[in-house]
Design a protein around this motif. Structure first.
Motif, PDB file in Angstrom:
ATOM      1  N   VAL A  83      14.390  36.517   5.620  1.00 47.02           N
ATOM      2  CA  VAL A  83      13.437  35.541   5.076  1.00 47.02           C
ATOM      3  C   VAL A  83      12.008  36.024   5.301  1.00 47.02           C
ATOM      4  CG1 VAL A  83      14.969  33.571   5.356  1.00 47.02           C
ATOM      5  CG2 VAL A  83      13.482  34.223   7.243  1.00 47.02           C
ATOM      6  N   LEU A  84      11.116  35.566   4.411  1.00 49.00           N
ATOM      7  CA  LEU A  84       9.692  35.892   4.491  1.00 49.00           C
ATOM      8  C   LEU A  84       8.920  34.590   4.610  1.00 49.00           C
ATOM      9  CD1 LEU A  84       7.462  38.138   4.228  1.00 49.00           C
ATOM     10  CD2 LEU A  84       7.421  37.560   1.774  1.00 49.00           C
ATOM     11  N   ASN A  85       8.161  34.419   5.731  1.00 48.47           N
ATOM     12  CA  ASN A  85       7.440  33.166   5.914  1.00 48.47           C
ATOM     13  C   ASN A  85       6.086  33.202   5.213  1.00 48.47           C
ATOM     14  OD1 ASN A  85       5.655  34.599   7.562  1.00 48.47           O
ATOM     15  ND2 ASN A  85       6.567  33.862   9.478  1.00 48.47           N
ATOM     16  N   ASN A  86       5.365  32.095   5.298  1.00 52.55           N
ATOM     17  CA  ASN A  86       4.097  31.980   4.578  1.00 52.55           C
ATOM     18  C   ASN A  86       3.004  32.870   5.152  1.00 52.55           C
ATOM     19  OD1 ASN A  86       5.182  30.130   2.804  1.00 52.55           O
ATOM     20  ND2 ASN A  86       4.595  28.361   4.044  1.00 52.55           N
ATOM     21  N   SER A  87       3.264  33.416   6.348  1.00 51.65           N
ATOM     22  CA  SER A  87       2.294  34.354   6.952  1.00 51.65           C
ATOM     23  C   SER A  87       2.628  35.791   6.613  1.00 51.65           C
ATOM     24  CB  SER A  87       2.277  34.157   8.476  1.00 51.65           C
ATOM     25  OG  SER A  87       1.889  32.837   8.809  1.00 51.65           O
ATOM     26  N   ASN A  88       3.574  35.961   5.666  1.00 52.59           N
ATOM     27  CA  ASN A  88       3.995  37.286   5.194  1.00 52.59           C
ATOM     28  C   ASN A  88       4.694  38.096   6.285  1.00 52.59           C
ATOM     29  OD1 ASN A  88       4.245  39.056   3.000  1.00 52.59           O
ATOM     30  ND2 ASN A  88       2.493  40.279   3.672  1.00 52.59           N
TER      31      ASN A  88
ATOM     32  N   LEU B 298      20.929  32.363  11.470  1.00 53.66           N
ATOM     33  CA  LEU B 298      20.238  31.067  11.440  1.00 53.66           C
ATOM     34  C   LEU B 298      20.514  30.282  10.162  1.00 53.66           C
ATOM     35  CD1 LEU B 298      16.759  32.272  12.744  1.00 53.66           C
ATOM     36  CD2 LEU B 298      18.593  31.206  14.084  1.00 53.66           C
ATOM     37  N   ALA B 299      20.831  30.984   9.089  1.00 59.56           N
ATOM     38  CA  ALA B 299      21.020  30.334   7.784  1.00 59.56           C
ATOM     39  C   ALA B 299      22.313  29.523   7.745  1.00 59.56           C
ATOM     40  CB  ALA B 299      21.020  31.377   6.678  1.00 59.56           C
TER      41      ALA B 299
ATOM     42  N   THR C 200       0.858  -1.181   0.000  1.00 62.70           N
ATOM     43  CA  THR C 200       0.000   0.000   0.000  1.00 62.70           C
ATOM     44  C   THR C 200       0.894   1.231   0.000  1.00 62.70           C
ATOM     45  OG1 THR C 200      -1.944   1.052   0.995  1.00 62.70           O
ATOM     46  CG2 THR C 200      -0.215   0.292   2.500  1.00 62.70           C
ATOM     47  N   SER C 201       0.289   2.411  -0.130  1.00 62.44           N
ATOM     48  CA  SER C 201       1.092   3.639  -0.212  1.00 62.44           C
ATOM     49  C   SER C 201       0.308   4.817   0.333  1.00 62.44           C
ATOM     50  CB  SER C 201       1.498   3.911  -1.654  1.00 62.44           C
ATOM     51  OG  SER C 201       0.352   4.136  -2.460  1.00 62.44           O
ATOM     52  N   VAL C 202       1.014   5.916   0.559  1.00 64.85           N
ATOM     53  CA  VAL C 202       0.411   7.158   1.010  1.00 64.85           C
ATOM     54  C   VAL C 202       1.142   8.316   0.327  1.00 64.85           C
ATOM     55  CG1 VAL C 202       1.910   7.373   3.045  1.00 64.85           C
ATOM     56  CG2 VAL C 202      -0.314   8.521   3.022  1.00 64.85           C
ATOM     57  N   GLU C 203       0.397   9.342  -0.090  1.00 66.15           N
ATOM     58  CA  GLU C 203       0.993  10.509  -0.735  1.00 66.15           C
ATOM     59  C   GLU C 203       1.558  11.455   0.325  1.00 66.15           C
ATOM     60  OE1 GLU C 203       1.254  11.047  -4.069  1.00 66.15           O
ATOM     61  OE2 GLU C 203       0.471   9.011  -4.260  1.00 66.15           O
ATOM     62  N   VAL C 204       2.755  12.001   0.008  1.00 68.59           N
ATOM     63  CA  VAL C 204       3.415  12.918   0.931  1.00 68.59           C
ATOM     64  C   VAL C 204       3.756  14.201   0.180  1.00 68.59           C
ATOM     65  CG1 VAL C 204       5.414  13.314   2.414  1.00 68.59           C
ATOM     66  CG2 VAL C 204       4.369  11.032   2.296  1.00 68.59           C
ATOM     67  N   VAL C 205       3.350  15.345   0.746  1.00 71.11           N
ATOM     68  CA  VAL C 205       3.685  16.648   0.180  1.00 71.11           C
ATOM     69  C   VAL C 205       4.575  17.380   1.175  1.00 71.11           C
ATOM     70  CG1 VAL C 205       2.812  18.901  -0.551  1.00 71.11           C
ATOM     71  CG2 VAL C 205       1.577  16.824  -1.175  1.00 71.11           C
ATOM     72  N   VAL C 206       5.716  17.873   0.653  1.00 69.47           N
ATOM     73  CA  VAL C 206       6.641  18.626   1.499  1.00 69.47           C
ATOM     74  C   VAL C 206       6.658  20.073   1.011  1.00 69.47           C
ATOM     75  CG1 VAL C 206       8.996  18.838   2.352  1.00 69.47           C
ATOM     76  CG2 VAL C 206       8.029  16.561   1.915  1.00 69.47           C
ATOM     77  N   ARG C 207       6.435  20.984   1.937  1.00 67.20           N
ATOM     78  CA  ARG C 207       6.429  22.405   1.583  1.00 67.20           C
ATOM     79  C   ARG C 207       7.465  23.155   2.412  1.00 67.20           C
ATOM     80  NH1 ARG C 207       0.850  21.080   1.970  1.00 67.20           N
ATOM     81  NH2 ARG C 207      -0.215  21.185  -0.044  1.00 67.20           N
ATOM     82  N   THR C 208       7.810  24.338   1.900  1.00 71.48           N
ATOM     83  CA  THR C 208       8.689  25.195   2.692  1.00 71.48           C
ATOM     84  C   THR C 208       7.827  26.077   3.584  1.00 71.48           C
ATOM     85  OG1 THR C 208       8.699  26.931   1.020  1.00 71.48           O
ATOM     86  CG2 THR C 208      10.429  25.262   0.871  1.00 71.48           C
ATOM     87  N   ALA C 209       8.336  26.395   4.756  1.00 70.38           N
ATOM     88  CA  ALA C 209       7.618  27.276   5.668  1.00 70.38           C
ATOM     89  C   ALA C 209       7.824  28.737   5.298  1.00 70.38           C
ATOM     90  CB  ALA C 209       8.072  27.027   7.108  1.00 70.38           C
ATOM     91  N   TYR C 210       8.695  28.958   4.283  1.00 77.31           N
ATOM     92  CA  TYR C 210       9.059  30.324   3.930  1.00 77.31           C
ATOM     93  C   TYR C 210       8.871  30.537   2.433  1.00 77.31           C
ATOM     94  CZ  TYR C 210      11.025  30.094   8.567  1.00 77.31           C
ATOM     95  OH  TYR C 210      11.169  29.931   9.908  1.00 77.31           O
ATOM     96  N   GLN C 211       8.500  31.785   2.085  1.00 72.02           N
ATOM     97  CA  GLN C 211       8.276  32.113   0.679  1.00 72.02           C
ATOM     98  C   GLN C 211       9.573  32.375  -0.054  1.00 72.02           C
ATOM     99  OE1 GLN C 211       5.131  35.022  -0.094  1.00 72.02           O
ATOM    100  NE2 GLN C 211       4.509  34.863   2.060  1.00 72.02           N
ATOM    101  N   SER C 212      10.459  33.154   0.551  1.00 67.82           N
ATOM    102  CA  SER C 212      11.689  33.520  -0.148  1.00 67.82           C
ATOM    103  C   SER C 212      12.716  34.018   0.846  1.00 67.82           C
ATOM    104  CB  SER C 212      11.405  34.603  -1.205  1.00 67.82           C
ATOM    105  OG  SER C 212      10.890  35.767  -0.596  1.00 67.82           O
ATOM    106  N   ILE C 213      13.933  34.190   0.319  1.00 65.70           N
ATOM    107  CA  ILE C 213      15.037  34.724   1.100  1.00 65.70           C
ATOM    108  C   ILE C 213      15.676  35.852   0.297  1.00 65.70           C
ATOM    109  CG2 ILE C 213      16.638  32.999   0.171  1.00 65.70           C
ATOM    110  CD1 ILE C 213      18.084  33.057   2.866  1.00 65.70           C
ATOM    111  N   ARG C 214      16.101  36.912   0.986  1.00 62.91           N
ATOM    112  CA  ARG C 214      16.698  38.066   0.326  1.00 62.91           C
ATOM    113  C   ARG C 214      18.063  38.354   0.942  1.00 62.91           C
ATOM    114  NH1 ARG C 214      13.019  43.184   0.493  1.00 62.91           N
ATOM    115  NH2 ARG C 214      13.532  43.085   2.727  1.00 62.91           N
TER     116      ARG C 214
END
Length: 728
Positions: free
Chosen positions: A334-339, A347-348, A298-312
């Motif tokens: 960095v800019l996270n998904n909550s803007n 940290l980088a 059997t199997s399960v779908e996995v989606v991996v996302r970044t917690a951040y939109q971009s880095i400057r």
């Protein structure tokens, strides 16, 4: 184990004697090699390979091969020659025994005659082949196994293999070759079968040409397997691992946790990896986690996302620095998904693609050597890079050009700047310099470009530390068109001629002679460009280009040998109005050669109303006289032109006359032209009488002589007219 062949070392010599009695020679011709005369041939083999009881070689299928050779007897020699490789070999039945260059191989049960032919001789011997066993059988606890059976994933079963020969049975399990048709379903090792996956698989055992097999239908002991949780798994880069559980349902009832023992895989391990139910997010994307255990999957779908939109990064563009410069601090935000943005410099993860050139720690870049490196900041699945170029120390600056030309509102890249190094070499340091404009009312500098604001001049300065270099920027009125006073120019080889004059027309309508400001360029080295003159070196047609600011114009230059004389044909012209005639002009060189110049001559006419000329064709316009003048290479030719009206017809004052003898009568003759202006030509015409005994005529005056009729004719130009005279 049955003995594969019978060998009796005590009878070795007897076998040799028996073999010799089987050899027979069959001469079939009389052709011999020039170097050796063969008198006979015989077989050569190991006596222990020959069975004297059957008078043949004895072979076992898929067992060891037997090598036999052929020796040739040579006339006049006591030794024999090995001719095995030159012999033509043949087997009477290749289904039983094959022969190749004296090597015998058993392939089936039976006897074949092996023959060897060399030159004019042929010999033969028998070879018998047999299977080591009449049959082999896969056994299950001393009972022949069925041809089809069932298997279960995870189970192991062991079989043996019996070989039978003449009712004698032996266990040949370890000697046989065991194979599987699908190793993902089942494997086999000396009869021990391990079932790994579901499906149909064939297990076979083979020994010396005989084989047996079983077809297994392999099933799983489980009905299903499931993953918990079984919905879409959503993870973020940098978060903790996600743990899932695998449960298998037995066919006999009940279920079991197989998380630790199951086989886990990810279709894209660079997105997320999995081991014993522990899923680790790695990079953004989608993957499928599969789990399998004893044939159920059997199997399960996995989606991996970044917690951040971009880095400057700051600075954000490529950066250039000298080797002795202080370390450069790069900031990462960095800019996270909550803007929401925040500083992530500490940290980088910071890396340098070339630590020989520069190192980086918490965004602080330290130059180490000349070269280029890429500094990268990575933080929880997002990253950005900046290229750092490190230059050697300089001892001075220079700019190739002294001036730059521009126009109001025009903008161009700043000129390249060269840095001078300690060892005397040079390097482009354009990206290192800081620019300034002396008069920003005339021009300003921004983003690596200068922009003109108004007419005037300013000095642009490039600076690196204590080193500077200047270039003058001149802002002109924008030119619209550049015009040369000659589109074509003929010059003689070896003679200097001045450049054509050049005028520029500016966008404000003003004209300016820029002959001394233009830059000249030739399309060929046949035209030598000097400071104030041109000189032709070889005969050719060359394009001469004048450039001023951003405009250019061209002149076609024809370089020729010197013409010493020109001759026109005809050398005089007489035409009627609206009539045309071509003129051929021939030029003569010093050596006597000639060339037709008609289309190259520069023509002028003394009176433009008299005639016109196009190319080498003259067209008469109005009555009159003048001169056509032509010049080439300073040589001239003059051709007189006379334009006369064209005579249309003649008319007389009277068309007939009746006279008495001795009486006179005068007639007026008029010439009518196409120009519409009639002319009295009575005295200019030629008068004749058809019968002087009747009447005579002179200058239009007719004198009657005697009775009769006569025709008086007047001729003028190419026209004529007649008068009928009667004398009574």
């Amino acid at each position: 184990m049955l003995d594969r062949r019978i060998k009796n070392r005590g009878q070795g010599w007897l076998a040799v004697l028996l073999a010799i009695t089987l050899i027979f020679s069959l001469p079939v011709g009389s052709t011999f090699a020039a170097e050796d005369k063969v008198t006979g041939i015989e077989f050569d083999y190991d006596p222990f390979d020959y069975n004297s009881g059957t008078s043949s070689f004895h072979l076992i299928v898929e067992d060891e091969k037997i090598n036999i050779g052929v020796l040739a007897s040579i006339e006049g020699s006591t030794s024999k020659k090995d001719v095995t490789s030159a012999v033509t070999w043949k087997s009477s039945n290749t289904n039983y025994v094959k022969v190749d260059k004296g090597v015998l191989t058993g392939v089936g049960k039976g006897t074949a005659t092996i023959s060897a032919t060399y030159k004019d001789y042929k010999i033969s011997i028998r070879a018998t082949s047999d299977y080591l066993y009449d049959s082999v059988t896969i056994m299950d606890n001393n009972v022949a196994a069925p041809s089809k059976a069932d298997g279960e994933v995870g189970k192991t079963i062991t079989y043996t293999l019996n070989g039978s020969k003449n009712s004698v049975v032996e266990d040949v399990t370890s000697e046989a070759v065991w194979t599987t048709s699908n190793a993902s379903i089942a494997t086999v090792d000396e009869g021990t079968i391990t079932f790994l996956g579901t499906g149909t698989v064939t297990i076979a055992a083979k020994l010396k040409g005989k084989s047996d097999s079983i077809v297994f239908n392999v099933t799983s002991p489980y009905k299903t397997i499931s993953i918990s949780p079984n919905e879409l798994l959503e993870l973020e880069i940098g978060e903790d691992d996600r743990i899932v559980q695998a449960t298998a349902v037995l066919k006999t009832g009940g279920s079991i946790d197989v998380t630790e023992s199951a086989n886990w895989t990810s279709t894209n391990p660079q997105i997320a990896s999995v081991e014993k139910g522990v899923i680790t997010p790695i990079s953004a994307g989608k993957t499928t986690v599969n789990v399998s255990h004893m044939g159920v999957t059997t199997s399960v779908e996995v989606v991996v996302r970044t917690a951040y939109q971009s880095i400057r990064l700051s600075p954000e563009n490529e950066y250039h620095m000298l080797l002795q410069d202080k370390p450069l601090q790069i900031e990462a935000e960095v800019l996270n998904n909550s803007n929401v943005s925040y500083n992530a410099t500490q940290l980088a993860d910071w890396t340098s693609s070339n630590v020989v050139v520069a190192t980086v720690s918490n965004g602080l870049v330290t130059p180490k050597a000349i070269g280029t490196t890429k500094i990268t900041a990575s933080y929880k699945g997002i990253s950005r890079s900046i290229t750092i170029t490190v230059y050697p120390s300089i001892t001075g600056l220079s700019i190739d050009s002294e001036t730059i030309d521009g126009f109001v509102n025009s903008s161009e890249k700043l000129p390249a700047v060269t840095g001078h190094l300690f060892d005397g070499s040079k390097i482009d340091v354009s990206k290192l310099v800081q620019w300034s404009s002396e008069d920003e009312k005339v021009a300003v500098i921004k983003d690596g470009k200068w922009t003109v604001k108004e007419l005037g001049e300013t000095t642009l300065t490039a600076k690196i530390k204590n080193y500077e270099a200047d270039v003058k920027l001149i802002a002109h009125t924008k030119p619209l068109k550049l015009i040369a006073d000659a589109a074509n120019l003929n010059i003689v080889i070896g003679k200097d001629v001045p450049y054509p004059s050049v005028t520029v027309i500016n966008e404000d309508g003003e004209e300016e002679d820029v002959s001394k400001k233009v830059k000249w360029k030739s399309s060929s080295d046949n035209l030598l460009l000097k400071s104030t003159t041109l000189r032709g070196l070889e005969a050719a047609t060359v394009t001469l280009t004048a450039t001023y600011l951003n405009k250019s114009t061209t002149v076609k230059v024809r370089i020729e040998e010197e013409i010493v004389k020109i001759v026109a044909d005809p050398n005089a012209l007489e035409l009627n109005p609206n009539r045309s005639k071509s003129i051929k002009v021939t030029g003569y060189y010093k050596d006597g050669r000639s060339v037709v110049l008609s289309s190259k001559i520069d023509w002028t006419i003394s009176s433009p109303n008299l005639a016109s000329i196009k190319g080498s064709t003259v067209k008469a316009l109005t009555v009159g006289t003048g001169t056509l003048s032509g010049s080439y290479q300073g040589k001239t030719v003059n051709i007189p032109i006379k334009v006369t009206p064209k005579l249309k017809n003649l008319s007389v004052s009277d068309k007939s006359a009746k006279l008495a003898p001795g009486e006179t009568f005068s007639v007026k003759l008029t010439a009518n032209y196409t120009t519409g202006n009639p002319v009295v030509v009575t005295e200019a015409a030629t008068w004749t009488s058809s019968k002087a005994s009747v009447a005579t005529v002179k200058n239009g005056k007719i004198t009657a002589v005697g009775k009769g009729s006569a025709t008086i004719k007047a001729t003028y130009g190419d026209k004529s007219i007649s008068i009928r005279v009667t004398v009574k």
